[in-house]
Design an enzyme around this catalytic site. Structure first.
Site, PDB file in Angstrom:
ATOM      1  CE  LYS A 483      -5.965 -94.849 -55.549  1.00 39.24           C
ATOM      2  NZ  LYS A 483      -5.860 -94.021 -56.672  1.00 39.24           N
ATOM      3  CE1 TYR A 709       8.126-121.280 -36.087  1.00 42.97           C
ATOM      4  CE2 TYR A 709       8.045-118.918 -37.107  1.00 42.97           C
ATOM      5  CZ  TYR A 709       7.731-120.134 -36.235  1.00 42.97           C
ATOM      6  OH  TYR A 709       6.774-119.453 -35.137  1.00 42.97           O
TER       7      TYR A 709
HETATM    8  C1  LIG Z   1      -4.914 -93.202 -57.308  1.00 45.69           C
HETATM    9  C2  LIG Z   1      -5.655 -92.263 -58.392  1.00 45.69           C
HETATM   10  C3  LIG Z   1      -4.715 -91.138 -58.729  1.00 45.69           C
HETATM   11  C4  LIG Z   1      -3.278 -91.010 -58.101  1.00 45.69           C
HETATM   12  O1  LIG Z   1      -2.321 -91.616 -58.806  1.00 45.69           O
HETATM   13  P1  LIG Z   1      -0.768 -91.300 -58.357  1.00 45.69           P
HETATM   14  O2  LIG Z   1      -0.125 -92.398 -59.481  1.00 45.69           O
HETATM   15  O3  LIG Z   1      -0.583 -91.899 -56.994  1.00 45.69           O
HETATM   16  O4  LIG Z   1      -0.495 -89.764 -58.472  1.00 45.69           O
HETATM   17  C5  LIG Z   1      -5.162 -90.275 -59.612  1.00 45.69           C
HETATM   18  N1  LIG Z   1      -6.398 -90.551 -60.261  1.00 45.69           N
HETATM   19  C6  LIG Z   1      -7.072 -91.997 -60.002  1.00 45.69           C
HETATM   20  C7  LIG Z   1      -8.319 -91.895 -60.669  1.00 45.69           C
HETATM   21  C8  LIG Z   1      -6.641 -92.743 -59.142  1.00 45.69           C
HETATM   22  O5  LIG Z   1      -7.282 -93.802 -58.671  1.00 45.69           O
END
Ligand SMILES: *Cc1c(COP(=O)(O)O)cnc(C)c1O
Length: 815
Positions: A483, A709
């Site tokens: 994702k 800045y």
């Molecule tokens: C992002 C996600 C993961 C992975 O999590 P990590 O801590 O990066 O291993 C697993 N399950 C779901 C539903 C997620 O959204």
């Protein structure tokens, strides 16, 4: 090798179903990297972890007609089967026969470190002295060694093979297959020692390889090795090398000085310039010299050969090119082996059209007509669209090549000609011998030229996945979370790589992320965690699998399925709420949920939940409670469903901290990128991302002047300031300016001074030795590490990665 099916069956006592007279010259074991099907048999290797029989179909799809397997699958037609009792033993038996009936002189390399580098160095030094065969990559195991030995052909005079063991008793099996005349024992370290009772036990096991050797060349710096070898093999010719003066071969002068290295080889002295003076490199060089002397190579030649050695690490770089091309740059070296490897790498990409730039192959002694015939065969297999040949030799053979072929005497002539830059939407492989400098073409074809890059090491990702897999049962499936553009690293590139390595599922947040993957050719099942209502049609059209977390989503999605005319059961994933309080069905909703599912044409592919605190040791009790709730509620739901969907709840830190709750699948995210909150686990992982830039300018700022800045930094002495071309628009939070954050330059920390600008920031570099414009600046992941950098930003590694701006070029590295 070159055997008929009949001969193979006789040698190994296998059964033939089909054509006994076929000739087999190659055995392929990985269905993805079959680059030629002519005279090739596919072997389905069964190990404790995996069954190669799953891949028979894909081998058949690629045109394989001979299959070696423990089982026959009659659904594949017109196949010749070689049915064996045990696939690994079969390979070993055949390899033993093949080795024993060859006429080569053989070198066997074992030890804990340096096997591969020494093998590659020896090969680079010897291949133009004798026709030489070597193990590919680091093929040295119970399967890798036999496959390597089977590559020996009748013209080879010398074979260089690596032998590796990881548990006791393996060496006996390997020595029975392969008994080298020259035994080389490299450094013995603590790697793998875990499976052995002691260092002594490890040494005893390793040196079994030399049972039938005439000469043993060994690293004598280790006293235990020295005494063991002398004790067990007193009747053999023994030569020790190492940094200590007690060895037969050692370095006589002070290695830290900037002068030639003087090697003492018994009574002789050999002088050579050393570019690298670390102990491991020098020790390996001593081993190399000793073997070369043993093969009667003259001292002058040895010096020349060492000077010409190339770094072993071969990096194939894939770069985004102009006009939607992908450019694969392998302008590092060129021989037949590396050409084959590059072709395999090409096959991993799904672009339908491809072109090749290829130069003369330099330094091969053999007849050039034969050489280029073999080259053209390899190239013609690939159906290239355009072919650009560079060099006076290869262009003479242009008629051997089937593609649309252009010829040039030099790289410059190709650059001037412009035909290369007209190519669109292809994959372009650059493969050339060093002297042609075809890396110039890479500059020509590369899309954005930026000094700032996010470098993603795909091998490290694979290592991290395999590490997590090693903690799990072999049957447990794995979903990779890609994702948010795969945590900022590039969703397509990562997914493509993972698909190639047989990941079971991919997980995205939104439908459009999944659609993009499908459009680019990803076929692995994809779960959409946040299926928005407007995207249901796209989900169905692109065969994505939604997470269903409420009755509203269930009903609306089902309506879309019915409207779409989809007539099979549509796969969905049910999310249970177990304590995170984000999305999911609650316990009291479960009965109604099973009723709602009952008459729907939906298939619950999996039931899952998500842990809120698997990385927080203090919340262990809470997490165990979540796990228990999940177990109980999913049991209940499954009972009502009447069939068995997959179950999964563990994320990366769940895999390492709550392994017992793996159920049928796990979902890996940050862990595959090499990050863990657990320090012990962190040591086992490899960091896969680095964010780098270079110094644009260095200014000497007078005492009392201000930088940046709002004049937030004022010098209190004459100060050296470096300006680097990254700013908050690239994803460096503005709050880490004013000496909160550091960057790494020449392995030292340097503070960010003044306010961070949109596209630039300033670094105080007073304390950095030899700093100059153009030097590399590490934002992370070495010094500082990603974790340290996240610390400056007062956030977590996840947010750092996903905040890196899309304008930062991502490059992908694969060995
Ligand atoms: C992002 C996600 C993961 C992975 O999590 P990590 O801590 O990066 O291993 C697993 N399950 C779901 C539903 C997620 O959204």
């Amino acid at each position: 090798m070159n055997y008929t099916v009949q001969q193979i069956a006789e040698i190994t006592k296998a059964t033939i179903i089909g054509n006994k007279d076929l000739i087999i010259k190659n055995i392929a074991f990985d269905s993805r990297i079959i680059y030629s099907t002519k005279n090739t048999a596919f072997i389905a290797i069964n190990t404790q972890k995996n069954s190669g029989e799953k891949f028979i179909e894909s081998a058949v799809d690629r045109g394989i007609t001979t299959i070696i397997s423990e089982h026959q699958y009659p659904q594949f037609e017109n196949i010749t089967w070689i049915i064996v009792e045990n696939s690994v033993k079969f390979l070993q038996k055949l390899a033993k026969y093949h080795f024993e009936n060859s006429n080569i002189q053989s070198i066997g390399i074992t030890g804990s470190n340096g096997k591969t580098i020494l093998k590659e160095w020896l090969y680079q030094c010897l291949w133009n002295e004798f026709p030489t065969v070597k193990s590919p990559k680091s093929f040295n195991s119970q399967i890798g060694l036999p496959l390597s030995l089977l590559q020996i052909n009748s013209t080879n005079q010398l074979g260089i093979f690596e032998v590796g063991i990881s548990v006791p008793n393996e060496m006996n099996i390997l020595e029975n297959i392969f008994h080298p005349q020259i035994g080389l024992l490299t450094h013995i370290g603590s790697a793998h020692a875990a499976n052995f009772q002691s260092e002594e036990h490890l040494i005893d096991e390793k040196i079994i390889l030399f049972k039938n050797s005439d000469v043993i060349i060994y690293n004598g710096d280790n006293i235990l090795v020295d005494s063991k070898v002398k004790e067990i093999y007193s009747s053999k010719k023994l030569i020790s090398y190492g940094l200590k003066n007690a060895n037969h071969v050692f370095i006589e002068n002070n290695i830290s000085k900037d002068e030639n290295i003087i090697v003492k080889y018994f009574d002789e002295e050999i002088k050579f310039p050393a570019h690298q003076r670390d102990e491991a490199t020098l020790t390996n060089a001593l081993a190399l010299i000793t073997v070369l002397k043993e093969l009667n190579i003259s001292n002058e030649k040895i010096v020349d050969k060492i000077n010409a050695l190339k770094a072993v690490e071969m990096r194939l770089e894939a770069i985004e090119g102009i006009k939607s091309n992908i450019v694969i740059n392998d302008s590092f070296n060129l021989d037949l082996d590396s050409l084959k490897t590059a072709m395999q790498f090409l096959n991993e990409y799904k672009k339908s059209k491809k072109s090749l730039v290829l130069t003369d192959i330099i330094g091969v002694n053999s007849n050039s007509k034969e050489l280029y015939e073999e080259v053209s065969e390899l190239v013609n297999e690939q159906n290239f669209d355009h072919l650009f040949l560079i060099g006076e030799e290869i262009t003479q053979f242009k008629d051997l090549f089937k593609a649309k072929t252009f010829t040039f005497v030099s790289t410059q002539e190709l650059i001037d000609n412009k035909s290369l830059t007209e190519i669109e939407n292809q994959i372009i492989l650059l493969k050339g011998a060093r002297k042609f400098e075809i890396e110039k073409l890479k500059d020509l074809l590369e899309l954005r030229k930026h000094d700032t890059v996010l470098e993603v090491n795909l091998n490290a990702i694979l290592h991290n996945i395999n590490y997590h897999k090693s903690l799990l049962k072999p049957t447990t499936k794995m979903m990779a979370m890609v994702k948010a553009n795969a945590y900022g690293l590039g969703s397509y590139e990562i997914s493509e790589f993972l698909q190639h390595h047989h990941i079971d599922y991919l997980g995205v947040a939104y439908a459009d992320e999944g659609v993009e993957l499908r459009k680019k050719g990803i076929t692995t099942p994809i779960v959409v965690m946040n299926p928005e209502q407007h995207s249901y049609d796209a989900i169905i059209q692109y065969n994505l699998e939604p997470e269903i977390y409420s009755f509203r989503v269930l009903e609306l999605f089902y309506e879309s399925v019915q409207k779409s005319g989809y007539d099979k059961e549509y796969a969905i994933h049910i999310k249970l709420e177990t304590g995170m309080h984000r999305l999911g069905f609650k316990e009291y909703e479960l009965n109604q949920l099973s009723q709602s599912l009952e008459y729907k044409n939906l298939k619950v592919q999996s039931i899952f939940s998500h842990l809120s605190s698997s990385d927080v040791p203090d919340e262990r009790e809470f997490t165990l409670k979540q796990l228990e709730t999940f177990g109980k509620n999913s049991d209940h739901l499954i009972k009502n469903l009447g069939y068995q969907p997959l179950r999964h709840i563990l994320n990366s830190s769940g895999i390492t901290n709550y392994t017992d709750h793996q159920h049928d699948m796990v979902r890996i995210g940050i862990g595959m990128l090499g990050e863990s909150s657990n320090a012990e686990i962190q040591k086992q992982l490899k960091s896969s991302v680095s964010f780098k830039t270079v110094i644009s300018q260095i200014s000497i700022v007078e005492n009392g002047e201000s930088v940046g800045y709002s004049r937030k930094y004022k010098t209190d002495h004459l100060t050296k300031i470096a300006t680097v071309p990254v700013g908050y628009a690239d994803g460096i939070p503005r709050l880490i300016g004013n000496q909160i954050g550091n960057v790494g330059i020449n392995k030292c920390f340097a503070p960010i001074v003044g306010n961070i600008c949109m596209d630039m920031m300033m670094i105080k570099v007073d304390d950095i030795p030899n700093v100059k414009e153009g030097d590399t600046v590490t934002i992370f992941n070495a010094k500082p590490s990603l974790k340290e950098f996240a610390g400056y930003c007062k956030t977590i590694t996840y947010e750092v990665l996903t905040s890196i701006s899309p304008r930062v070029k991502r490059i992908y590295i694969k060995d």
